[in-house]
Design a protein around this motif. Structure first.
Motif, PDB file in Angstrom:
ATOM      1  N   TYR A 202       0.839  -1.192   0.000  1.00  0.00           N
ATOM      2  CA  TYR A 202       0.000   0.000   0.000  1.00  0.00           C
ATOM      3  C   TYR A 202       0.877   1.246   0.000  1.00  0.00           C
ATOM      4  O   TYR A 202       1.549   1.543   0.981  1.00  0.00           O
ATOM      5  CB  TYR A 202      -0.925  -0.008   1.218  1.00  0.00           C
ATOM      6  CG  TYR A 202      -1.743  -1.274   1.344  1.00  0.00           C
ATOM      7  CD1 TYR A 202      -2.845  -1.495   0.524  1.00  0.00           C
ATOM      8  CD2 TYR A 202      -1.399  -2.261   2.264  1.00  0.00           C
ATOM      9  CE1 TYR A 202      -3.596  -2.659   0.623  1.00  0.00           C
ATOM     10  CE2 TYR A 202      -2.142  -3.427   2.374  1.00  0.00           C
ATOM     11  CZ  TYR A 202      -3.235  -3.613   1.549  1.00  0.00           C
ATOM     12  OH  TYR A 202      -3.964  -4.779   1.640  1.00  0.00           O
ATOM     13  N   MET A 203       0.873   1.969  -1.116  1.00  0.00           N
ATOM     14  CA  MET A 203       1.734   3.131  -1.305  1.00  0.00           C
ATOM     15  C   MET A 203       0.905   4.417  -1.285  1.00  0.00           C
ATOM     16  O   MET A 203      -0.055   4.552  -2.031  1.00  0.00           O
ATOM     17  CB  MET A 203       2.463   3.013  -2.647  1.00  0.00           C
ATOM     18  CG  MET A 203       3.414   4.152  -2.947  1.00  0.00           C
ATOM     19  SD  MET A 203       3.949   4.163  -4.696  1.00  0.00           S
ATOM     20  CE  MET A 203       4.599   2.501  -4.853  1.00  0.00           C
ATOM     21  N   VAL A 204       1.274   5.341  -0.409  1.00  0.00           N
ATOM     22  CA  VAL A 204       0.607   6.645  -0.347  1.00  0.00           C
ATOM     23  C   VAL A 204       1.574   7.713  -0.834  1.00  0.00           C
ATOM     24  O   VAL A 204       2.653   7.900  -0.258  1.00  0.00           O
ATOM     25  CB  VAL A 204       0.123   6.967   1.077  1.00  0.00           C
ATOM     26  CG1 VAL A 204      -0.466   8.384   1.133  1.00  0.00           C
ATOM     27  CG2 VAL A 204      -0.917   5.947   1.530  1.00  0.00           C
ATOM     28  N   ARG A 205       1.188   8.430  -1.890  1.00  0.00           N
ATOM     29  CA  ARG A 205       1.988   9.526  -2.444  1.00  0.00           C
ATOM     30  C   ARG A 205       1.233  10.855  -2.408  1.00  0.00           C
ATOM     31  O   ARG A 205       1.794  11.899  -2.705  1.00  0.00           O
ATOM     32  CB  ARG A 205       2.400   9.207  -3.886  1.00  0.00           C
ATOM     33  CG  ARG A 205       3.158   7.897  -4.046  1.00  0.00           C
ATOM     34  CD  ARG A 205       3.927   7.849  -5.360  1.00  0.00           C
ATOM     35  NE  ARG A 205       5.055   8.769  -5.302  1.00  0.00           N
ATOM     36  CZ  ARG A 205       5.318   9.680  -6.239  1.00  0.00           C
ATOM     37  NH1 ARG A 205       4.523   9.813  -7.291  1.00  0.00           N
ATOM     38  NH2 ARG A 205       6.369  10.461  -6.138  1.00  0.00           N
ATOM     39  N   ASN A 206      -0.045  10.799  -2.064  1.00  0.00           N
ATOM     40  CA  ASN A 206      -0.858  12.011  -2.008  1.00  0.00           C
ATOM     41  C   ASN A 206      -0.319  12.953  -0.935  1.00  0.00           C
ATOM     42  O   ASN A 206      -0.348  12.624   0.259  1.00  0.00           O
ATOM     43  CB  ASN A 206      -2.314  11.626  -1.694  1.00  0.00           C
ATOM     44  CG  ASN A 206      -3.241  12.827  -1.710  1.00  0.00           C
ATOM     45  OD1 ASN A 206      -2.816  13.977  -1.764  1.00  0.00           O
ATOM     46  ND2 ASN A 206      -4.529  12.571  -1.641  1.00  0.00           N
ATOM     47  N   PRO A 207       0.198  14.133  -1.316  1.00  0.00           N
ATOM     48  CA  PRO A 207       0.799  15.028  -0.313  1.00  0.00           C
ATOM     49  C   PRO A 207      -0.184  15.490   0.749  1.00  0.00           C
ATOM     50  O   PRO A 207       0.237  15.845   1.861  1.00  0.00           O
ATOM     51  CB  PRO A 207       1.320  16.193  -1.166  1.00  0.00           C
ATOM     52  CG  PRO A 207       0.517  16.147  -2.429  1.00  0.00           C
ATOM     53  CD  PRO A 207       0.236  14.697  -2.677  1.00  0.00           C
ATOM     54  N   ASP A 208      -1.475  15.501   0.455  1.00  0.00           N
ATOM     55  CA  ASP A 208      -2.460  15.924   1.446  1.00  0.00           C
ATOM     56  C   ASP A 208      -2.519  14.970   2.648  1.00  0.00           C
ATOM     57  O   ASP A 208      -2.999  15.354   3.714  1.00  0.00           O
ATOM     58  CB  ASP A 208      -3.851  15.993   0.805  1.00  0.00           C
ATOM     59  CG  ASP A 208      -3.958  17.087  -0.242  1.00  0.00           C
ATOM     60  OD1 ASP A 208      -3.098  17.987  -0.240  1.00  0.00           O
ATOM     61  OD2 ASP A 208      -4.881  17.024  -1.079  1.00  0.00           O
ATOM     62  N   LYS A 209      -2.036  13.728   2.457  1.00  0.00           N
ATOM     63  CA  LYS A 209      -2.076  12.743   3.534  1.00  0.00           C
ATOM     64  C   LYS A 209      -0.720  12.554   4.215  1.00  0.00           C
ATOM     65  O   LYS A 209      -0.599  11.725   5.115  1.00  0.00           O
ATOM     66  CB  LYS A 209      -2.551  11.391   2.985  1.00  0.00           C
ATOM     67  CG  LYS A 209      -3.955  11.431   2.400  1.00  0.00           C
ATOM     68  CD  LYS A 209      -4.389  10.066   1.882  1.00  0.00           C
ATOM     69  CE  LYS A 209      -5.802  10.135   1.326  1.00  0.00           C
ATOM     70  NZ  LYS A 209      -6.283   8.830   0.837  1.00  0.00           N
ATOM     71  N   LEU A 210       0.284  13.318   3.789  1.00  0.00           N
ATOM     72  CA  LEU A 210       1.638  13.094   4.281  1.00  0.00           C
ATOM     73  C   LEU A 210       2.231  14.304   4.990  1.00  0.00           C
ATOM     74  O   LEU A 210       3.406  14.296   5.351  1.00  0.00           O
ATOM     75  CB  LEU A 210       2.542  12.686   3.104  1.00  0.00           C
ATOM     76  CG  LEU A 210       2.111  11.415   2.364  1.00  0.00           C
ATOM     77  CD1 LEU A 210       2.968  11.231   1.125  1.00  0.00           C
ATOM     78  CD2 LEU A 210       2.203  10.201   3.277  1.00  0.00           C
ATOM     79  N   GLY A 211       1.437  15.337   5.200  1.00  0.00           N
ATOM     80  CA  GLY A 211       1.953  16.556   5.815  1.00  0.00           C
ATOM     81  C   GLY A 211       2.393  16.370   7.250  1.00  0.00           C
ATOM     82  O   GLY A 211       3.161  17.179   7.768  1.00  0.00           O
ATOM     83  N   HIS A 212       1.932  15.301   7.907  1.00  0.00           N
ATOM     84  CA  HIS A 212       2.261  15.083   9.325  1.00  0.00           C
ATOM     85  C   HIS A 212       3.584  14.343   9.502  1.00  0.00           C
ATOM     86  O   HIS A 212       4.028  14.156  10.639  1.00  0.00           O
ATOM     87  CB  HIS A 212       1.151  14.284   9.995  1.00  0.00           C
ATOM     88  CG  HIS A 212       0.984  12.897   9.422  1.00  0.00           C
ATOM     89  ND1 HIS A 212       0.566  12.685   8.138  1.00  0.00           N
ATOM     90  CD2 HIS A 212       1.176  11.667   9.978  1.00  0.00           C
ATOM     91  CE1 HIS A 212       0.496  11.378   7.911  1.00  0.00           C
ATOM     92  NE2 HIS A 212       0.870  10.749   8.990  1.00  0.00           N
TER      93      HIS A 212
END
Length: 215
Positions: A202-212
């Motif tokens: 499961y790869m997350v690249r969406n910057p809106d979900k990685l700001g933390h």
């Protein structure tokens, strides 16, 4: 709004440093569990969360949702069955899970597609969430051949090679890594499967979900 979300949706990564104590109920924040919740109807999800997670009795839930108690019990039973189906049917010790994640990362970083295929289960699935803001597959990928084709295609078209350096963490209770790229961070969580293979990536690249994420 989910109806206009571009490509597969994944929950925001819940990062746990390896030095921290393990999550007490890691299975309840796992990617598979959260995806199962998303597949429920809005009423099923509301009933499941109110009754099974927040311990409200059926009468309270029925009053809150404006439904009769019998209907609420039926919704709860149906939701519980769907969520149960998403839970792992076996356990993998932490050392084995970490080994699988490391094997995937080593093979991907070296471009060793044969080794990469060897660590993936025959029915492995890969979801990549770019949110329409970063390059990512627009559909779920099924099986080693499909997953490898995406990784090869991304590397060939855009030079999206996997960095050799990364930070190992737990992500939603799974072994995972945080990678830094020129366009920002990304996370990869690995769901162990049977027979020493990976069942999910499961790869997350969406910057809106990685700001933390910590730098």
């Amino acid at each position: 709004r989910r109806e206009v979300y571009r490509g597969p949706w994944l929950p925001e990564p819940l990062i746990e440093e390896l030095a921290d104590d393990p999550l007490e109920r890691a299975e309840d924040v796992s990617v598979a569990f959260l995806l199962a919740l998303e597949r429920l109807s809005p009423l099923e999800r509301a009933v499941f969360l109110l009754h099974d997670v927040f311990d409200e009795d059926y009468a309270q839930v029925a009053e809150t949702l404006g439904r009769n108690e019998a209907a609420v019990r039926q919704l709860a039973s149906r939701a519980r069955a769907h969520v149960k189906d998403a839970r792992p049917r076996f356990t993998v010790d932490e050392a084995e899970a970490a080994r699988l994640a490391a094997a995937f990362m080593a093979a991907a970083a070296q471009g060793d597609m044969k080794a990469l295929g060897a660590v993936l289960a025959a029915d492995a699935v890969m979801l990549t969430d770019g949110g329409g803001k970063r390059s990512a597959a627009l559909r779920p990928l099924h099986g080693p051949a499909d997953i490898i084709a995406l990784l090869e295609g991304l590397a060939w078209r855009s030079g999206l090679a996997w960095p050799l350096s990364f930070r190992a963490v737990r992500i939603n209770g799974y072994p995972g890594v945080i990678l830094e790229r020129e366009d920002g961070p990304m996370t990869v969580a690995f769901q162990p499967g049977e027979g020493g293979k990976l069942a999910g990536v499961y790869m997350v690249r969406n910057p809106d979900k990685l700001g933390h994420l910590k730098a």
